[in-house]
Design a protein around this motif. Structure first.
Motif, mmCIF file in Angstrom:
data_model
loop_
_atom_site.group_PDB
_atom_site.id
_atom_site.type_symbol
_atom_site.label_atom_id
_atom_site.label_comp_id
_atom_site.label_asym_id
_atom_site.label_seq_id
_atom_site.Cartn_x
_atom_site.Cartn_y
_atom_site.Cartn_z
ATOM 1 N N GLY A 127 0.831 -1.194 0.000
ATOM 2 C CA GLY A 127 0.000 0.000 0.000
ATOM 3 C C GLY A 127 0.867 1.246 0.000
ATOM 4 O O GLY A 127 1.419 1.630 1.030
ATOM 5 N N MET A 128 1.033 1.877 -1.149
ATOM 6 C CA MET A 128 1.959 3.006 -1.302
ATOM 7 C C MET A 128 1.220 4.319 -1.493
ATOM 8 O O MET A 128 0.344 4.423 -2.348
ATOM 9 C CB MET A 128 2.887 2.746 -2.492
ATOM 10 N N GLN A 129 1.616 5.317 -0.695
ATOM 11 C CA GLN A 129 0.986 6.639 -0.789
ATOM 12 C C GLN A 129 1.153 7.213 -2.188
ATOM 13 O O GLN A 129 2.254 7.187 -2.747
ATOM 14 C CB GLN A 129 1.602 7.580 0.250
ATOM 15 N N TRP A 130 0.066 7.707 -2.763
ATOM 16 C CA TRP A 130 -0.038 8.320 -4.081
ATOM 17 C C TRP A 130 0.033 7.299 -5.213
ATOM 18 O O TRP A 130 -0.277 7.630 -6.349
ATOM 19 C CB TRP A 130 1.037 9.402 -4.322
ATOM 20 N N VAL A 131 0.444 6.064 -4.928
ATOM 21 C CA VAL A 131 0.616 5.063 -5.986
ATOM 22 C C VAL A 131 -0.481 4.004 -5.948
ATOM 23 O O VAL A 131 -0.872 3.468 -6.990
ATOM 24 C CB VAL A 131 2.002 4.391 -5.873
ATOM 25 N N GLY A 132 -0.976 3.684 -4.755
ATOM 26 C CA GLY A 132 -1.969 2.625 -4.608
ATOM 27 C C GLY A 132 -3.358 3.060 -5.053
ATOM 28 O O GLY A 132 -4.250 3.284 -4.238
ATOM 29 N N ARG A 133 -3.529 3.172 -6.350
ATOM 30 C CA ARG A 133 -4.807 3.576 -6.939
ATOM 31 C C ARG A 133 -5.418 2.399 -7.711
ATOM 32 O O ARG A 133 -4.812 1.345 -7.856
ATOM 33 C CB ARG A 133 -4.608 4.787 -7.854
ATOM 34 N N ALA A 134 -6.605 2.625 -8.221
ATOM 35 C CA ALA A 134 -7.353 1.540 -8.858
ATOM 36 C C ALA A 134 -6.631 0.952 -10.060
ATOM 37 O O ALA A 134 -6.711 -0.259 -10.305
ATOM 38 C CB ALA A 134 -8.738 2.042 -9.270
ATOM 39 N N GLU A 135 -5.921 1.785 -10.833
ATOM 40 C CA GLU A 135 -5.233 1.286 -12.028
ATOM 41 C C GLU A 135 -4.233 0.179 -11.668
ATOM 42 O O GLU A 135 -4.167 -0.864 -12.331
ATOM 43 C CB GLU A 135 -4.499 2.427 -12.745
ATOM 44 N N LEU A 136 -3.438 0.422 -10.632
ATOM 45 C CA LEU A 136 -2.425 -0.552 -10.243
ATOM 46 C C LEU A 136 -3.039 -1.714 -9.473
ATOM 47 O O LEU A 136 -2.736 -2.886 -9.750
ATOM 48 C CB LEU A 136 -1.339 0.123 -9.402
ATOM 49 N N TYR A 138 -14.224 5.425 -0.833
ATOM 50 C CA TYR A 138 -15.357 4.581 -1.219
ATOM 51 C C TYR A 138 -15.551 4.596 -2.738
ATOM 52 O O TYR A 138 -15.738 3.553 -3.367
ATOM 53 C CB TYR A 138 -16.626 5.089 -0.523
ATOM 54 N N LYS A 139 -15.440 5.771 -3.348
ATOM 55 C CA LYS A 139 -15.582 5.891 -4.796
ATOM 56 C C LYS A 139 -14.462 5.155 -5.526
ATOM 57 O O LYS A 139 -14.675 4.534 -6.577
ATOM 58 C CB LYS A 139 -15.601 7.369 -5.205
ATOM 59 N N GLU A 140 -13.249 5.216 -4.951
ATOM 60 C CA GLU A 140 -12.110 4.534 -5.578
ATOM 61 C C GLU A 140 -12.283 3.016 -5.506
ATOM 62 O O GLU A 140 -11.902 2.287 -6.440
ATOM 63 C CB GLU A 140 -10.807 4.956 -4.892
ATOM 64 N N ILE A 141 -12.856 2.531 -4.412
ATOM 65 C CA ILE A 141 -13.149 1.100 -4.295
ATOM 66 C C ILE A 141 -14.130 0.674 -5.387
ATOM 67 O O ILE A 141 -13.939 -0.351 -6.056
ATOM 68 C CB ILE A 141 -13.715 0.779 -2.905
#
Length: 326
Positions: free
Chosen positions: A19-28, A53-56
């Motif tokens: 879980g990386m700050q700024w990197v752990g987004r939906a794309e990855l 919640y929206k990102e989930i």
């Protein structure tokens, strides 16, 4: 591959994206999960619990495989609504949470009530045992090689993993310094039942960061990291660039380090905007592990995981023959 970690997570491979700050987004996260591992969304990358919640929901549109949420619990100047982030994760249907920083004990009743499996990231044997005691389902043991905060004990995974394995009953995941099949096989030999990779997943095609950052990791070697904040007893391993050198110079001066002198250099917003988004790899702090010395390409997550697993099988079958005579 079947271990207690794959059974716990419901994944094909016992490979977790940190879980990386700024990197752990939906794309990855979705790409890692689709490739057979466990993708992780970073809760505090999202500005509000509602945004998490929206990102989930966005991630669910990209994968039907399991993925989790990282919740890093740290003391902050401005209060963070950790309870609300936890509630947003549960509301979004998340059933796997990676916790880091302070003890997850205050959150354990809520997570257990909602069927959430908890993996806690630890940098020592004693913290691993405490996490086991408070009821987490697995620990991710982070060696000194890792990116970000390795703790203050300076113990590498060659020692830390077997030391923790000797005392733990719950599954252990190896974290820090792993980026290829050799590292994965070594982690299993040292007692791990899964691996966690952060830096290596940054150098993939799906990682939502500037290509200059990915290329810097390909071109760098194992010496290209620096340990900052040592004088503050809050050690962090980052990519060795011009800003990191300035921080080390300030910390190297006689007398106590005043964080106020470092803050403009190490501000998270600066690292995100200038480096991860803007592509200027010398104009902000960004975390990277010593494993950059093993990164030579920028594959897709599917290519990376498939390659690691196939090469690991070959390593075990072909190279790990006994050197001892009968």
């Amino acid at each position: 591959m079947k271990t207690r970690v794959t059974e716990l997570l419901g994944t094909k491979y016992p490979i977790i994206q940190g879980g990386m700050q700024w990197v752990g987004r939906a794309e990855l996260a979705s790409a890692v999960s689709n490739a057979g591992g466990l993708g992780i969304l970073t809760a505090l990358t999202q500005p509000t619990p509602e945004d998490l919640y929206k990102e989930i929901l966005r991630c669910k549109e990209m994968t039907d495989k399991p993925f989790g949420v990282n919740l890093t619990i740290l003391p902050t100047i401005n209060p963070v609504p950790y309870d609300e982030y936890a509630e947003a994760a549960v509301k979004g249907g998340i059933r796997i949470v990676e916790t880091a920083g302070r003890s997850p004990e205050p959150f354990m009743p809520y997570f257990k009530e909602n069927g959430v499996k908890v993996i806690h990231k630890c940098t020592s044997v004693r913290h691993s045992l405490k996490a086991e005691k408070v009821g987490v389902d697995a620990v991710s043991v982070d060696g000194f090689e890792c990116a970000g905060h390795p703790g203050e004990d300076d113990v590498t995974n060659l020692i830390l993993l077997p030391a923790a394995k000797a005392k733990l009953k719950i599954p252990m995941i190896a974290s820090g310094g792993i980026g290829d099949a050799q590292g994965m096989v070594a982690a299993f030999a040292l007692g791990a039942e899964g691996i966690n990779m952060g830096t290596r997943f940054c150098a993939t095609q799906e990682a939502p960061i500037h290509d200059n950052v990915k290329q810097a990791m390909v071109q760098g070697d194992e010496r290209q990291t620096a340990l900052i904040f040592r004088t503050l007893n809050n050690t962090a391993r980052v990519f060795r660039n011009a800003i990191a050198e300035q921080v080390l110079e300030i910390e190297g001066k006689d007398g106590d380090t005043d964080f106020a002198d470092l803050q403009p250099l190490v501000a998270g917003a600066r690292g995100r905007e200038k480096v991860l988004e803007g592509g200027d790899t010398d104009d902000g702090i960004w975390t990277a592990g010593m494993v950059i010395g093993l990164i030579n390409d920028i594959p897709t997550c599917q290519e990376l995981l498939d390659r690691m697993v196939s090469e690991a099988k070959a390593l075990i079958a072909e190279r790990l023959t006994t050197p001892f005579a009968d």
